[in-house]
Design a protein around this motif. Structure first.
Motif, PDB file in Angstrom:
ATOM      1  N   GLY A   1       3.359  -1.876  -5.709  1.00 30.99           N
ATOM      2  CA  GLY A   1       2.734  -0.665  -5.207  1.00 30.99           C
ATOM      3  C   GLY A   1       1.607  -0.962  -4.245  1.00 30.99           C
ATOM      4  O   GLY A   1       1.113  -0.081  -3.549  1.00 30.99           O
TER       5      GLY A   1
ATOM      6  N   GLY B   1      14.281  -3.633  -6.262  1.00 34.20           N
ATOM      7  CA  GLY B   1      12.857  -3.622  -6.548  1.00 34.20           C
ATOM      8  C   GLY B   1      12.595  -3.607  -8.045  1.00 34.20           C
ATOM      9  O   GLY B   1      13.280  -2.901  -8.799  1.00 34.20           O
TER      10      GLY B   1
ATOM     11  N   TRP C   1      15.675   0.517  -7.788  1.00 33.11           N
ATOM     12  CA  TRP C   1      14.408   0.093  -8.376  1.00 33.11           C
ATOM     13  C   TRP C   1      14.440   0.264  -9.881  1.00 33.11           C
ATOM     14  O   TRP C   1      15.105   1.163 -10.412  1.00 33.11           O
TER      15      TRP C   1
ATOM     16  N   GLU D   1       0.763   0.768 -10.457  1.00 31.21           N
ATOM     17  CA  GLU D   1       1.811  -0.086  -9.902  1.00 31.21           C
ATOM     18  C   GLU D   1       3.177   0.583 -10.012  1.00 31.21           C
ATOM     19  O   GLU D   1       3.977   0.566  -9.067  1.00 31.21           O
TER      20      GLU D   1
ATOM     21  N   THR E   1       9.230  -3.677 -11.030  1.00 30.80           N
ATOM     22  CA  THR E   1       7.791  -3.469 -11.186  1.00 30.80           C
ATOM     23  C   THR E   1       7.421  -3.452 -12.665  1.00 30.80           C
ATOM     24  O   THR E   1       8.185  -2.945 -13.485  1.00 30.80           O
TER      25      THR E   1
ATOM     26  N   SER F   1       3.549  -6.161  -0.990  1.00 31.68           N
ATOM     27  CA  SER F   1       4.955  -5.887  -1.281  1.00 31.68           C
ATOM     28  C   SER F   1       5.430  -4.657  -0.520  1.00 31.68           C
ATOM     29  O   SER F   1       6.606  -4.557  -0.142  1.00 31.68           O
ATOM     30  N   ARG F   2       4.522  -3.719  -0.245  1.00 33.29           N
ATOM     31  CA  ARG F   2       4.899  -2.529   0.529  1.00 33.29           C
ATOM     32  C   ARG F   2       5.219  -2.889   1.969  1.00 33.29           C
ATOM     33  O   ARG F   2       6.173  -2.369   2.567  1.00 33.29           O
TER      34      ARG F   2
ATOM     35  N   ALA G   1       5.257   2.204  -6.884  1.00 31.97           N
ATOM     36  CA  ALA G   1       6.520   1.525  -6.593  1.00 31.97           C
ATOM     37  C   ALA G   1       7.690   2.504  -6.670  1.00 31.97           C
ATOM     38  O   ALA G   1       8.622   2.455  -5.851  1.00 31.97           O
TER      39      ALA G   1
ATOM     40  N   ILE H   1       7.817  -5.265  -6.548  1.00 38.17           N
ATOM     41  CA  ILE H   1       7.025  -4.231  -5.864  1.00 38.17           C
ATOM     42  C   ILE H   1       5.874  -3.809  -6.768  1.00 38.17           C
ATOM     43  O   ILE H   1       6.088  -3.204  -7.815  1.00 38.17           O
TER      44      ILE H   1
END
Length: 527
Positions: A201, A220, A249, A234, A222, A205-206, A238, A199
């Motif tokens: 951001g 997720g 995440w 980012e 990042t 990916s969103r 994310a 992800i």
């Protein structure tokens, strides 16, 4: 689950290295007449057969209008066909009868191609089917190689993108989103379990995150690109997205990706500049986190931005404008520093320009050719995680999905309005939340100034480049460079050095180092 990642066709038996990251990849061998065939990948790759062809697709299919390569055995001949974008680069050496997904394996005679080297330096990667070496070429998108122990024959198929029915009328935004959602949901139903999404951001990916039905199954990850990675756009975006959808995440801190230059060269050799080492560190740390189990599917947003936005590519009116297909973000060389006495002024470029200029006036067709031109580099976004043992899927390399996105009204694609409105409807329009973050891209600078770089070998490379420029690059990256040592000391001095322009000076030299060093390693490759 099973997946072929790469292959080699060659006359002689070889001691093959392909499991670069010790991911437990497997190999399957065939002997066809006087040729050895090696297939490597994840699981029981001997089962990756559909309609009598070995397929590099995932999920398994035999369509060449999606990410794929088909390898078929026709008597004593081997037929290799790639997809409509050339999304899995294939290299070949007609003189030595070698075909492979790994360019280094095709390299025997190291005669340098003046045209290939010129274009490599100007674009930052190989283009127009040629590499820096005369004997090693790569397959054009939507083409076919027929190979026997005596010859390699190249055929070009009719390009579906240049047909009149490629784009027609305006497609509903709802229909496009439903088409992408159907693709993702089919993946979920066929392959249950965790779905990894890198992800960023950003929009691609969103959108993928929005369209996964079971968000509890998403992992997720990042990385940030600002100096303080936690404050990076980012990471901040994310993290907020993961909170909105209750996604598991984690931020991955990057700090030493230039340590993986040799691994990158093993995968991509002289076909492109040293580039995606940060993805190697990224996925290495994801695997080391212990959260990613076997048979994990990674959902990639690769090149979604190329289709979703209108008007982001520059015009192409004359032959020299073909560099606008490169979209290289400044990672290129001033070709005036090249020593190319036998340069033939770019015949491959001229042929391409003459055959395609009539189509490149349309921004939507131009988007396809930008992706095709850059896929020799961008393929790392799907291939690197595969070499770490992940199964990779994406809706954005599918012909019908791409055609549908490009058929959205241009006014709605401009600044990606069709997506921002959709995000607003799902509560994920992060831009309107005015989140506090940094948007400066300092990753190469902040990491690079702390790492050691092997100097360019001027005793070899001075035959091809201006010696003064090579010395300048070596000095800029040298460990005991005065400015580099000052940057490492403290934040206040770093800020001062940035103000006097050291950052741009360092990045310019680092980018050129990445190009020249890839070529140098190609010249030195082998026993």
């Amino acid at each position: 689950m099973n997946k072929i990642i790469g292959f080699l066709v060659i006359k002689n038996f070889v001691d093959l290295r392909f499991d670069f990251f010790n991911a437990g990849l497997t190999v399957f061998r065939l002997k066809i007449s006087g040729l050895h065939v090696y297939l490597w990948g994840i699981g029981n790759i001997g089962k990756c057969i559909i309609n009598q062809s070995y397929s590099l697709s995932f999920p398994l299919h035999d369509s060449l209008l999606d990410r794929n390569v088909l390898l078929s055995i026709k008597g004593d001949r081997i037929v290799i066909e790639n997809d409509w974008l050339g999304s899995i680069p294939i290299f070949y050496n007609k003189n030595e009868i070698i075909i492979s997904t790994l360019p280094n394996l095709c390299l025997v005679n190291k005669n340098v191609s003046p045209d290939g080297l010129f274009d490599f330096c100007e674009f930052g990667y190989s283009v127009f089917e040629q590499t820096v070496f005369e004997d090693v070429r790569f397959m054009r998108y939507y083409s076919k190689l027929t190979c026997s122990e005596h010859e390699v024959f190249v055929e070009y198929k009719d390009d579906p993108v240049l047909k009149k029915n490629f784009l027609s009328g305006n497609v509903s935004e709802t229909d496009v989103i439903d088409l992408i959602k159907c693709c993702i949901n089919n993946l979920e139903s066929d392959f249950g379990g965790r779905i990894v999404i890198p992800i960023s951001g950003g929009y691609d990916s969103r959108l993928l995150t929005n369209l996964v039905s079971d968000k509890s199954g998403i992992l997720g990850y990042t990385y940030g690109v600002s100096e303080n990675q936690m404050e990076s756009y980012e990471v901040v975006y994310a993290k907020k997205l993961s909170e909105i959808f209750s996604i598991r995440w984690r931020q991955i801190e990057l700090n030493s990706f230039n340590d993986y230059i040799e691994d990158w060269f093993g995968l991509y050799g002289f076909s492109t500049h040293l580039h995606g080492m940060y993805h190697i560190e990224f996925y290495k740390k994801i695997i080391e986190s212990g959260l990613v189990a076997s048979e994990t599917v990674l959902l990639s947003g690769i090149v979604g931005d190329a289709w979703s936005d209108y008007g982001k590519f520059k015009n192409i009116d004359v032959e020299k404008d073909l560099i606008n297909l490169g979209f290289n973000h400044g990672v290129c060389l001033d070709t005036s520093i090249l020593h190319l006495p036998s340069f033939s002024s770019g015949n491959a470029r001229k042929i391409f320009f003459d055959n395609h200029i009539g189509f490149l006036k349309d921004d939507r067709i131009k988007a396809v050719f930008v992706v095709r031109a850059k896929m020799i580099l961008l393929s790392y976004l799907t291939q690197v995680p595969e070499y770490f043992g992940m199964f990779v899927s994406t809706p954005f390399l599918n012909y019908e999905i791409v055609r549908s996105i490009l058929s959205i009204n241009d006014a709605r694609r401009y600044k990606r309005c069709w997506q921002t409105d959709y995000f607003a409807s799902t509560g994920s329009d992060l831009e309107r939340m005015k989140l506090s973050c940094r948007r400066d891209n300092d990753l190469d600078y902040s990491v690079g100034t702390r790492q050691h770089f092997e100097p360019i070998d001027t005793s070899i490379m001075a035959d091809y480049f201006c010696i003064n420029r090579l010395n300048d690059i070596n000095y800029a990256l040298k460990d005991n460079n005065f400015f580099k040592k000052m940057v490492q000391k403290q934040m206040s001095i770093k800020s001062l050095i940035k103000l006097i322009g050291y950052k741009s000076y360092f990045i310019r030299n680092l980018n050129q180092y990445y190009i020249i060093k890839a070529f140098e390693k190609g010249l030195k490759y082998g026993p």
